[in-house]
Design a protein around this motif. Structure first.
Motif, PDB file in Angstrom:
ATOM      1  N   LEU A 129       0.872  -1.399   0.101  1.00  0.00           N
ATOM      2  CA  LEU A 129      -0.217   0.140  -0.067  1.00  0.00           C
ATOM      3  C   LEU A 129       0.866   1.124   0.126  1.00  0.00           C
ATOM      4  CD1 LEU A 129      -2.785  -1.038   2.533  1.00  0.00           C
ATOM      5  CD2 LEU A 129      -3.138  -0.988   0.164  1.00  0.00           C
ATOM      6  N   GLY A 130       1.919   1.244   0.857  1.00  0.00           N
ATOM      7  CA  GLY A 130       2.760   2.417   0.716  1.00  0.00           C
ATOM      8  C   GLY A 130       3.482   2.607  -0.611  1.00  0.00           C
ATOM      9  N   PHE A 131       3.811   1.663  -1.461  1.00  0.00           N
ATOM     10  CA  PHE A 131       4.304   1.655  -2.760  1.00  0.00           C
ATOM     11  C   PHE A 131       3.316   2.699  -3.698  1.00  0.00           C
ATOM     12  CE2 PHE A 131       4.831   0.103  -6.908  1.00  0.00           C
ATOM     13  CZ  PHE A 131       5.976   0.375  -7.371  1.00  0.00           C
ATOM     14  N   VAL A 132       1.909   1.932  -3.458  1.00  0.00           N
ATOM     15  CA  VAL A 132       0.839   2.499  -4.269  1.00  0.00           C
ATOM     16  C   VAL A 132       0.433   4.029  -4.154  1.00  0.00           C
ATOM     17  CG1 VAL A 132      -1.530   2.212  -4.678  1.00  0.00           C
ATOM     18  CG2 VAL A 132      -0.052   0.117  -4.535  1.00  0.00           C
ATOM     19  N   ILE A 133       0.717   4.316  -2.917  1.00  0.00           N
ATOM     20  CA  ILE A 133       0.472   5.583  -2.392  1.00  0.00           C
ATOM     21  C   ILE A 133       1.474   6.674  -2.892  1.00  0.00           C
ATOM     22  CG2 ILE A 133       0.167   7.373  -0.297  1.00  0.00           C
ATOM     23  CD1 ILE A 133      -1.411   5.173   1.223  1.00  0.00           C
ATOM     24  N   ALA A 134       2.746   6.078  -2.769  1.00  0.00           N
ATOM     25  CA  ALA A 134       3.712   7.051  -3.229  1.00  0.00           C
ATOM     26  C   ALA A 134       4.042   7.083  -4.544  1.00  0.00           C
ATOM     27  CB  ALA A 134       5.209   6.543  -2.550  1.00  0.00           C
ATOM     28  N   LYS A 157       1.661   6.348  -7.358  1.00  0.00           N
ATOM     29  CA  LYS A 157       0.734   6.375  -8.080  1.00  0.00           C
ATOM     30  C   LYS A 157      -0.192   7.663  -7.890  1.00  0.00           C
ATOM     31  CE  LYS A 157       0.911   2.160  -9.693  1.00  0.00           C
ATOM     32  NZ  LYS A 157       1.497   2.061 -11.036  1.00  0.00           N
ATOM     33  N   ARG A 158      -0.549   8.430  -8.852  1.00  0.00           N
ATOM     34  CA  ARG A 158      -1.270   9.768  -9.000  1.00  0.00           C
ATOM     35  C   ARG A 158      -2.480   9.610  -9.508  1.00  0.00           C
ATOM     36  NH1 ARG A 158       2.267   9.863  -5.804  1.00  0.00           N
ATOM     37  NH2 ARG A 158       3.740  11.501  -4.936  1.00  0.00           N
ATOM     38  N   ASN A 159      -3.820   9.476  -8.693  1.00  0.00           N
ATOM     39  CA  ASN A 159      -4.862   9.333  -9.407  1.00  0.00           C
ATOM     40  C   ASN A 159      -5.871   9.577  -8.123  1.00  0.00           C
ATOM     41  OD1 ASN A 159      -5.381   6.521  -8.219  1.00  0.00           O
ATOM     42  ND2 ASN A 159      -4.152   5.723  -9.920  1.00  0.00           N
ATOM     43  N   ALA A 160      -7.123   9.550  -8.494  1.00  0.00           N
ATOM     44  CA  ALA A 160      -8.381  10.031  -7.582  1.00  0.00           C
ATOM     45  C   ALA A 160      -8.159   8.664  -6.545  1.00  0.00           C
ATOM     46  CB  ALA A 160      -9.502  10.123  -8.273  1.00  0.00           C
ATOM     47  N   ALA A 161      -8.170   7.526  -7.076  1.00  0.00           N
ATOM     48  CA  ALA A 161      -8.389   6.290  -6.135  1.00  0.00           C
ATOM     49  C   ALA A 161      -7.223   6.353  -5.009  1.00  0.00           C
ATOM     50  CB  ALA A 161      -8.344   5.028  -6.838  1.00  0.00           C
ATOM     51  N   VAL A 162      -6.240   7.020  -5.456  1.00  0.00           N
ATOM     52  CA  VAL A 162      -5.079   7.021  -4.382  1.00  0.00           C
ATOM     53  C   VAL A 162      -5.333   8.021  -3.235  1.00  0.00           C
ATOM     54  CG1 VAL A 162      -2.706   7.317  -4.016  1.00  0.00           C
ATOM     55  CG2 VAL A 162      -3.421   5.700  -5.685  1.00  0.00           C
ATOM     56  N   ARG A 163      -5.972   9.159  -3.752  1.00  0.00           N
ATOM     57  CA  ARG A 163      -6.129  10.364  -3.009  1.00  0.00           C
ATOM     58  C   ARG A 163      -7.117  10.098  -2.129  1.00  0.00           C
ATOM     59  NH1 ARG A 163      -5.078  13.171  -8.020  1.00  0.00           N
ATOM     60  NH2 ARG A 163      -7.159  13.320  -8.429  1.00  0.00           N
ATOM     61  N   ILE A 164      -7.989   9.196  -2.373  1.00  0.00           N
ATOM     62  CA  ILE A 164      -9.091   8.890  -1.438  1.00  0.00           C
ATOM     63  C   ILE A 164      -8.490   7.559  -0.510  1.00  0.00           C
ATOM     64  CG2 ILE A 164     -11.387   7.455  -1.437  1.00  0.00           C
ATOM     65  CD1 ILE A 164     -12.041   8.798  -4.058  1.00  0.00           C
ATOM     66  N   LEU A 165      -7.648   6.913  -1.083  1.00  0.00           N
ATOM     67  CA  LEU A 165      -6.968   5.833  -0.063  1.00  0.00           C
ATOM     68  C   LEU A 165      -6.259   6.120   0.914  1.00  0.00           C
ATOM     69  CD1 LEU A 165      -6.673   2.523   0.192  1.00  0.00           C
ATOM     70  CD2 LEU A 165      -4.674   2.980  -1.329  1.00  0.00           C
ATOM     71  N   LEU A 220       9.903   6.089   0.056  1.00  0.00           N
ATOM     72  CA  LEU A 220       9.644   5.829  -1.220  1.00  0.00           C
ATOM     73  C   LEU A 220       9.595   7.252  -1.973  1.00  0.00           C
ATOM     74  CD1 LEU A 220       7.173   2.942  -1.897  1.00  0.00           C
ATOM     75  CD2 LEU A 220       9.082   3.219  -3.040  1.00  0.00           C
ATOM     76  N   LYS A 221       9.089   8.270  -1.116  1.00  0.00           N
ATOM     77  CA  LYS A 221       9.186   9.681  -1.813  1.00  0.00           C
ATOM     78  C   LYS A 221      10.648  10.280  -1.728  1.00  0.00           C
ATOM     79  CE  LYS A 221       4.662  11.145  -0.211  1.00  0.00           C
ATOM     80  NZ  LYS A 221       3.792  11.932   0.567  1.00  0.00           N
ATOM     81  N   GLN A 222      11.542   9.640  -1.120  1.00  0.00           N
ATOM     82  CA  GLN A 222      12.843  10.075  -1.418  1.00  0.00           C
ATOM     83  C   GLN A 222      13.655   9.162  -2.365  1.00  0.00           C
ATOM     84  OE1 GLN A 222      13.731   9.717   3.085  1.00  0.00           O
ATOM     85  NE2 GLN A 222      14.625  11.783   2.607  1.00  0.00           N
ATOM     86  N   ILE A 223      13.108   8.139  -3.046  1.00  0.00           N
ATOM     87  CA  ILE A 223      13.729   7.322  -4.038  1.00  0.00           C
ATOM     88  C   ILE A 223      13.185   7.731  -5.323  1.00  0.00           C
ATOM     89  CG2 ILE A 223      13.875   4.931  -4.716  1.00  0.00           C
ATOM     90  CD1 ILE A 223      13.518   3.993  -2.118  1.00  0.00           C
ATOM     91  N   ASP A 224      14.111   8.326  -6.151  1.00  0.00           N
ATOM     92  CA  ASP A 224      13.491   8.633  -7.350  1.00  0.00           C
ATOM     93  C   ASP A 224      13.220   7.575  -8.222  1.00  0.00           C
ATOM     94  OD1 ASP A 224      13.688   9.861 -10.156  1.00  0.00           O
ATOM     95  OD2 ASP A 224      15.512  11.341  -9.415  1.00  0.00           O
TER      96      ASP A 224
END
Length: 422
Positions: A239-244, A246-254, A311-315
């Motif tokens: 789930l952390g990988f998906v949140i970091a 993916k950029r879509n509406a579903a993730v913003r809700i998740l 993940l936000k720190q990994i390019d």
């Protein structure tokens, strides 16, 4: 003791005691996540700042701090949620001072034969407060790009002179005040007791009572928490990988949905579990499964937040390079992304395990005699005045938690890094 030398301290019972206890209890969560982020910064960025003439303080606030901001704000969010939904501390030392979780508990127990409407109202207020903080944290983290190539890892520098002295005084001072209450607990766990009364001298009566009278309680705590953490580490990483990434509406809700367990106190979550799993087709009340499920739901955000912050720190270019060279996405994740996430996964798993071992607010409503855990037994012992038994069980929790963190630190960090940055 302080009164004998003319120092009058305010009473520990009440709001001051709650704030002090929460501060000493939760500050390590921010420090652990920040330490892991600091060890993944590309030091060439700091070196470039210094080469351009910036002083160390300017480099810290202009370069270093913005790079670790996702971890700092992520840790702060976790601490805020834990303090907001904390039940045990206000219940024990809050005295007559009520906070929202204890208010919800009191309202529910007073409405046990009726519809718990007031408890639900308090829960909604908690959810609204938490939602505002979540939105604020997401706004702060999304203002900049924090990723780097992780080519040049930081190098630990030795400070000397007055700076070293001041740093040691500050660090050891914080540790001293944090561990002083724990030392008192350990001390009283070895005091001789007769029922609820302490007697002069020392003995192992309290420990003997635990291992001969309630050994199942100790076993339950380990079994339930370890099972939950294995599930948390696996699901939280994905789930952390998906949140970091993916950029879509579903993730913003998740993302905010995953923080719901922090938006409500554990007592309210426990009530919800009782209502949901107390009738066919799924009946879990009175079983170990419902307590493990509670641990999993309540502590999953630790793993998700920790993995997402790293993940936000990994390019993403590192993963794209692997895919462009013909590696399937699954293999790229296993061989490139997962090793770089190791620090975040470990830190999240350890925080989840430690807090699962100490979970009280939800499990106190869900347990039966055969599923009692150590935190529940400690709370009951304190309420009944058996501080010797409570101190002995608390010492066991302190010991196993400290040993686990020491082993992970020693194994992963080879004496040079914090265990969450390995």
């Amino acid at each position: 003791m302080f009164q004998s030398i003319g120092i009058n301290l305010p009473p520990i019972y009440g709001p001051l005691g709650i704030v002090l206890a929460d501060t000493l209890q939760y500050y390590p969560f921010i420090s652990l996540m920040t330490a892991g982020a600091l060890m993944t910064i590309d030091r060439s960025l700091e070196e470039a700042s210094e080469n351009l003439g910036a002083r160390s303080i300017k480099t810290f606030f202009s370069v270093t701090l913005p790079l670790v901001l996702p971890s700092v704000t992520g840790g702060a969010l976790i601490v805020f949620m834990m303090s907001l939904s904390n039940f045990g501390t206000p219940m024990i030392i809050g005295g007559n001072y009520l906070v929202l979780p204890t208010l919800a508990y009191n309202l529910y127990t007073s409405e046990i034969s009726q519809t718990p409407g007031m408890a639900s109202t308090v829960s909604i207020i908690l959810m609204l407060c938490a939602s505002v903080v979540i939105v604020l944290q997401q706004w702060v983290s999304s203002r900049r790009k924090y990723a780097s190539m992780l080519v040049n890892r930081p190098v630990i520098k030795q400070i000397k002179g007055i700076k070293s002295v001041l740093a040691h005084i500050l660090c050891y001072g914080i540790v001293f005040f944090s561990t002083l209450p724990l030392a008192v607990i350990v001390y009283f766990s070895f005091r001789k007791t007769s029922g609820p009364v302490f007697k002069p001298g020392f003995s192992l009566d309290s420990y003997r009572q635990i291992f001969f009278d309630v050994p199942k309680t100790v076993t339950n705590s380990f079994l339930y928490s370890i099972t939950a953490v294995l599930l948390i580490a696996f699901v939280g990483t994905l789930l952390g990988f998906v949140i970091a990434r993916k950029r879509n509406a579903a993730v913003r809700i998740l993302d905010p949905l995953l923080m719901i367990p922090y938006m409500v106190p554990g007592t309210v979550l426990g009530i919800g579990f009782i209502v949901a799993f107390n009738k066919p087709p799924i009946i879990l009340t009175g079983t170990a499964a419902i307590i493990i499920l509670t641990y999993f739901i309540r502590r999953l955000p630790y793993s998700v937040r920790s993995a997402a912050s790293i993940l936000k720190q990994i390019d993403p270019a590192l993963e794209e390079a692997g895919i462009n060279l013909g590696s399937p996405p699954g293999r790229t994740f296993r061989t490139i992304t997962l090793p770089l996430m190791q620090g975040g996964i470990i830190s999240g798993a350890i925080m989840s395990w430690v807090t699962s071992m100490n979970e009280l607010s939800a499990s106190i409503l869900l347990y039966v005699g055969k599923t009692m855990t150590m935190p529940i037994k400690i709370y009951i012992s304190v309420a009944d005045g058996y501080f010797g038994t409570a101190s002995a069980m608390s010492t066991i929790l302190l010991f196993v938690t400290g040993i686990a963190m020491f082993i992970v630190n020693k194994y992963f960090n080879r004496g040079s890094e914090t265990f969450i940055a390995a």
